[in-house]
Design a protein around this motif. Structure first.
Motif, PDB file in Angstrom:
ATOM      1  N   ILE A  88       0.695  14.670  -1.479  1.00 42.05           N
ATOM      2  CA  ILE A  88      -0.198  14.938  -0.355  1.00 42.05           C
ATOM      3  C   ILE A  88      -1.073  13.720  -0.046  1.00 42.05           C
ATOM      4  N   HIS A  89      -1.297  12.860  -1.025  1.00 39.64           N
ATOM      5  CA  HIS A  89      -2.075  11.644  -0.805  1.00 39.64           C
ATOM      6  C   HIS A  89      -1.241  10.680   0.035  1.00 39.64           C
ATOM      7  N   THR A  90      -1.898  10.001   0.945  1.00 41.53           N
ATOM      8  CA  THR A  90      -1.190   9.089   1.839  1.00 41.53           C
ATOM      9  C   THR A  90      -1.709   7.670   1.663  1.00 41.53           C
ATOM     10  N   TYR A  91      -0.901   6.716   2.077  1.00 44.62           N
ATOM     11  CA  TYR A  91      -1.242   5.305   1.944  1.00 44.62           C
ATOM     12  C   TYR A  91      -1.665   4.758   3.299  1.00 44.62           C
ATOM     13  N   MET A  92      -2.728   3.954   3.304  1.00 44.86           N
ATOM     14  CA  MET A  92      -3.167   3.267   4.494  1.00 44.86           C
ATOM     15  C   MET A  92      -3.313   1.791   4.164  1.00 44.86           C
ATOM     16  N   CYS A  93      -2.702   0.921   4.981  1.00 46.23           N
ATOM     17  CA  CYS A  93      -2.761  -0.516   4.714  1.00 46.23           C
ATOM     18  C   CYS A  93      -4.194  -1.023   4.893  1.00 46.23           C
ATOM     19  N   GLN A  94      -4.462  -2.188   4.348  1.00 43.58           N
ATOM     20  CA  GLN A  94      -5.819  -2.738   4.377  1.00 43.58           C
ATOM     21  C   GLN A  94      -6.279  -3.042   5.799  1.00 43.58           C
ATOM     22  N   ALA A  95      -5.365  -3.468   6.667  1.00 44.04           N
ATOM     23  CA  ALA A  95      -5.733  -3.775   8.054  1.00 44.04           C
ATOM     24  C   ALA A  95      -6.210  -2.516   8.784  1.00 44.04           C
TER      25      ALA A  95
END
Length: 66
Positions: free
Chosen positions: A29-36
């Protein structure tokens, strides 16, 4: 580990030993978001807060109402 940003769909490679990689593996359920994208959201949120019209609504858990 290959991860994909939920906002811009950019695919990045992160180290398998990072705590973030473990969290993504164990809890889908956790999602990844890029640093930008993370920085862009942070800047825009800070700009909205500085206008004075931004209200942060937080749920209040009160045990004394029961």
């Amino acid at each position: 580990m290959k991860v994909q940003c939920v906002i811009c769909d950019k695919i990045e490679e992160i180290d398998d030993e990072l705590p973030l990689a473990k969290k993504l593996r164990n809890r889908p359920i956790h999602t990844y978001m890029c640093q930008a994208c993370h920085d862009r959201i942070k800047e825009r949120t800070e700009a909205r807060i500085s206008t004075g019209k931004f209200r942060l609504y937080r749920s209040v858990h009160r045990d004394d109402e029961w």
